[in-house]
Design a protein around this motif. Sequence first.
Motif, PDB file in Angstrom:
ATOM      1  N   MET A   1      36.942  29.128  37.435  1.00  0.00           N
ATOM      2  CA  MET A   1      37.212  30.735  37.330  1.00  0.00           C
ATOM      3  C   MET A   1      36.285  31.572  37.392  1.00  0.00           C
ATOM      4  O   MET A   1      35.679  31.672  36.355  1.00  0.00           O
ATOM      5  CB  MET A   1      38.297  30.917  36.256  1.00  0.00           C
ATOM      6  CG  MET A   1      39.072  32.147  36.385  1.00  0.00           C
ATOM      7  SD  MET A   1      40.121  32.443  35.057  1.00  0.00           S
ATOM      8  CE  MET A   1      39.322  33.898  34.369  1.00  0.00           C
ATOM      9  N   SER A   2      35.771  32.201  38.540  1.00  0.00           N
ATOM     10  CA  SER A   2      34.526  33.205  38.394  1.00  0.00           C
ATOM     11  C   SER A   2      35.046  34.526  38.539  1.00  0.00           C
ATOM     12  O   SER A   2      34.039  35.274  38.392  1.00  0.00           O
ATOM     13  CB  SER A   2      33.706  32.627  39.757  1.00  0.00           C
ATOM     14  OG  SER A   2      34.423  32.607  40.765  1.00  0.00           O
ATOM     15  N   ASP A   3      36.411  34.670  39.021  1.00  0.00           N
ATOM     16  CA  ASP A   3      36.698  36.090  39.260  1.00  0.00           C
ATOM     17  C   ASP A   3      37.554  36.592  37.983  1.00  0.00           C
ATOM     18  O   ASP A   3      38.063  35.764  37.396  1.00  0.00           O
ATOM     19  CB  ASP A   3      37.548  36.397  40.485  1.00  0.00           C
ATOM     20  CG  ASP A   3      36.738  35.916  41.739  1.00  0.00           C
ATOM     21  OD1 ASP A   3      35.408  36.152  41.893  1.00  0.00           O
ATOM     22  OD2 ASP A   3      37.294  35.378  42.697  1.00  0.00           O
ATOM     23  N   ALA A   4      37.528  37.869  38.114  1.00  0.00           N
ATOM     24  CA  ALA A   4      38.449  38.434  36.739  1.00  0.00           C
ATOM     25  C   ALA A   4      39.778  38.388  37.048  1.00  0.00           C
ATOM     26  O   ALA A   4      40.148  38.183  38.372  1.00  0.00           O
ATOM     27  CB  ALA A   4      37.906  39.926  36.658  1.00  0.00           C
ATOM     28  N   VAL A   5      40.747  38.136  36.292  1.00  0.00           N
ATOM     29  CA  VAL A   5      42.087  38.381  36.459  1.00  0.00           C
ATOM     30  C   VAL A   5      42.802  39.601  35.601  1.00  0.00           C
ATOM     31  O   VAL A   5      42.183  40.073  34.728  1.00  0.00           O
ATOM     32  CB  VAL A   5      42.821  36.940  35.918  1.00  0.00           C
ATOM     33  CG1 VAL A   5      42.305  35.977  36.579  1.00  0.00           C
ATOM     34  CG2 VAL A   5      42.673  36.784  34.346  1.00  0.00           C
ATOM     35  N   ASP A   6      43.742  39.958  36.155  1.00  0.00           N
ATOM     36  CA  ASP A   6      44.464  41.240  35.766  1.00  0.00           C
ATOM     37  C   ASP A   6      45.591  40.936  35.322  1.00  0.00           C
ATOM     38  O   ASP A   6      46.428  39.900  36.208  1.00  0.00           O
ATOM     39  CB  ASP A   6      44.476  42.349  36.792  1.00  0.00           C
ATOM     40  CG  ASP A   6      43.099  42.945  37.035  1.00  0.00           C
ATOM     41  OD1 ASP A   6      42.625  43.513  36.402  1.00  0.00           O
ATOM     42  OD2 ASP A   6      42.997  42.828  38.455  1.00  0.00           O
ATOM     43  N   PHE A   7      46.271  41.211  34.374  1.00  0.00           N
ATOM     44  CA  PHE A   7      47.459  40.996  33.902  1.00  0.00           C
ATOM     45  C   PHE A   7      48.282  41.853  32.957  1.00  0.00           C
ATOM     46  O   PHE A   7      47.562  42.819  32.547  1.00  0.00           O
ATOM     47  CB  PHE A   7      47.523  39.471  33.039  1.00  0.00           C
ATOM     48  CG  PHE A   7      46.971  39.229  31.857  1.00  0.00           C
ATOM     49  CD1 PHE A   7      47.254  39.551  30.659  1.00  0.00           C
ATOM     50  CD2 PHE A   7      45.525  38.868  31.954  1.00  0.00           C
ATOM     51  CE1 PHE A   7      46.582  39.348  29.608  1.00  0.00           C
ATOM     52  CE2 PHE A   7      44.796  38.778  31.091  1.00  0.00           C
ATOM     53  CZ  PHE A   7      45.359  38.984  29.654  1.00  0.00           C
ATOM     54  N   ILE A  33      42.684  29.667  33.668  1.00  0.00           N
ATOM     55  CA  ILE A  33      41.802  29.378  32.706  1.00  0.00           C
ATOM     56  C   ILE A  33      41.701  27.892  32.146  1.00  0.00           C
ATOM     57  O   ILE A  33      40.789  27.360  32.058  1.00  0.00           O
ATOM     58  CB  ILE A  33      42.271  30.196  31.310  1.00  0.00           C
ATOM     59  CG1 ILE A  33      42.124  31.564  31.804  1.00  0.00           C
ATOM     60  CG2 ILE A  33      41.623  29.900  30.125  1.00  0.00           C
ATOM     61  CD1 ILE A  33      42.716  32.544  30.843  1.00  0.00           C
ATOM     62  N   ARG A  34      42.985  27.034  32.357  1.00  0.00           N
ATOM     63  CA  ARG A  34      43.047  25.684  32.041  1.00  0.00           C
ATOM     64  C   ARG A  34      41.946  25.126  32.931  1.00  0.00           C
ATOM     65  O   ARG A  34      41.365  23.880  32.751  1.00  0.00           O
ATOM     66  CB  ARG A  34      44.448  25.200  32.314  1.00  0.00           C
ATOM     67  CG  ARG A  34      45.171  25.183  30.756  1.00  0.00           C
ATOM     68  CD  ARG A  34      46.220  24.360  31.035  1.00  0.00           C
ATOM     69  NE  ARG A  34      47.439  24.969  30.524  1.00  0.00           N
ATOM     70  CZ  ARG A  34      47.979  25.993  30.978  1.00  0.00           C
ATOM     71  NH1 ARG A  34      47.537  26.669  31.865  1.00  0.00           N
ATOM     72  NH2 ARG A  34      49.275  26.491  30.468  1.00  0.00           N
ATOM     73  N   SER A  50      35.304  38.086  28.404  1.00  0.00           N
ATOM     74  CA  SER A  50      34.960  39.606  28.633  1.00  0.00           C
ATOM     75  C   SER A  50      36.103  40.091  28.984  1.00  0.00           C
ATOM     76  O   SER A  50      37.053  39.637  29.953  1.00  0.00           O
ATOM     77  CB  SER A  50      33.869  39.687  29.421  1.00  0.00           C
ATOM     78  OG  SER A  50      32.594  39.223  29.020  1.00  0.00           O
ATOM     79  N   ALA A  51      36.637  41.347  28.486  1.00  0.00           N
ATOM     80  CA  ALA A  51      37.861  41.863  28.783  1.00  0.00           C
ATOM     81  C   ALA A  51      37.810  43.256  28.706  1.00  0.00           C
ATOM     82  O   ALA A  51      36.793  44.185  28.228  1.00  0.00           O
ATOM     83  CB  ALA A  51      38.926  41.429  27.845  1.00  0.00           C
ATOM     84  N   VAL A  91      45.425  44.345  31.186  1.00  0.00           N
ATOM     85  CA  VAL A  91      44.089  43.751  30.891  1.00  0.00           C
ATOM     86  C   VAL A  91      43.400  43.313  31.989  1.00  0.00           C
ATOM     87  O   VAL A  91      44.143  42.693  33.015  1.00  0.00           O
ATOM     88  CB  VAL A  91      44.307  42.667  30.012  1.00  0.00           C
ATOM     89  CG1 VAL A  91      43.134  41.894  29.624  1.00  0.00           C
ATOM     90  CG2 VAL A  91      45.155  43.207  28.648  1.00  0.00           C
ATOM     91  N   ARG A  92      42.098  43.321  31.954  1.00  0.00           N
ATOM     92  CA  ARG A  92      41.312  42.821  33.060  1.00  0.00           C
ATOM     93  C   ARG A  92      40.435  41.868  32.053  1.00  0.00           C
ATOM     94  O   ARG A  92      39.756  42.358  31.321  1.00  0.00           O
ATOM     95  CB  ARG A  92      40.476  43.928  33.812  1.00  0.00           C
ATOM     96  CG  ARG A  92      39.563  43.245  34.866  1.00  0.00           C
ATOM     97  CD  ARG A  92      39.168  44.347  35.899  1.00  0.00           C
ATOM     98  NE  ARG A  92      38.236  43.559  36.985  1.00  0.00           N
ATOM     99  CZ  ARG A  92      38.943  43.137  38.258  1.00  0.00           C
ATOM    100  NH1 ARG A  92      40.216  43.107  38.179  1.00  0.00           N
ATOM    101  NH2 ARG A  92      38.195  42.783  39.158  1.00  0.00           N
ATOM    102  N   MET A  93      40.345  40.717  32.709  1.00  0.00           N
ATOM    103  CA  MET A  93      39.637  39.745  31.683  1.00  0.00           C
ATOM    104  C   MET A  93      38.927  38.631  32.679  1.00  0.00           C
ATOM    105  O   MET A  93      39.346  38.333  33.822  1.00  0.00           O
ATOM    106  CB  MET A  93      40.617  38.639  31.074  1.00  0.00           C
ATOM    107  CG  MET A  93      40.151  37.931  29.944  1.00  0.00           C
ATOM    108  SD  MET A  93      41.395  37.107  29.190  1.00  0.00           S
ATOM    109  CE  MET A  93      42.065  35.967  30.375  1.00  0.00           C
ATOM    110  N   GLU A  94      37.836  38.137  32.073  1.00  0.00           N
ATOM    111  CA  GLU A  94      36.868  37.060  32.976  1.00  0.00           C
ATOM    112  C   GLU A  94      36.530  36.034  31.914  1.00  0.00           C
ATOM    113  O   GLU A  94      35.923  36.410  30.812  1.00  0.00           O
ATOM    114  CB  GLU A  94      35.849  37.744  33.784  1.00  0.00           C
ATOM    115  CG  GLU A  94      34.897  36.865  34.471  1.00  0.00           C
ATOM    116  CD  GLU A  94      34.002  37.712  35.201  1.00  0.00           C
ATOM    117  OE1 GLU A  94      33.189  36.797  35.946  1.00  0.00           O
ATOM    118  OE2 GLU A  94      34.127  38.980  35.128  1.00  0.00           O
TER     119      GLU A  94
END
Length: 104
Positions: A1-7, A33-34, A50-51, A91-94
């Motif tokens: 997972m190299s890109d940020a995820v938004d949730f 993430i898994r 990082s979030a 949230v934006r998280m990486e």
Amino acid sequence: MSDAVDFEGELFEWRGPSPFHFIAVPDDEADLIRQVAALASYGWGVIPVSARIGRTTFTTSLFPKDGGYLLPVKDAVRRPERLALGDSVRVRMEVDMTRARRRH
């Protein structure tokens, strides 16, 4: 997972020896993430991230819980963002592979 995820998730409190505030990572994002967990975890299944919530950027580690992950939300984030229990939070998280690699 190299890109940020938004949730988005609800801020809740877990009371243990001291209270902690968390947002549960939704299933789809937890699946991503898994995929990197074995490379990213530095012990006990925690994953450095990082979030960003609102204008506040921070680092922390996801806690594994019941097959998913919990994002801890520190007072230093909650207060300036004026977050209250039960709030729906964006949230934006990486996953922070740099911090993970330093631990291996």
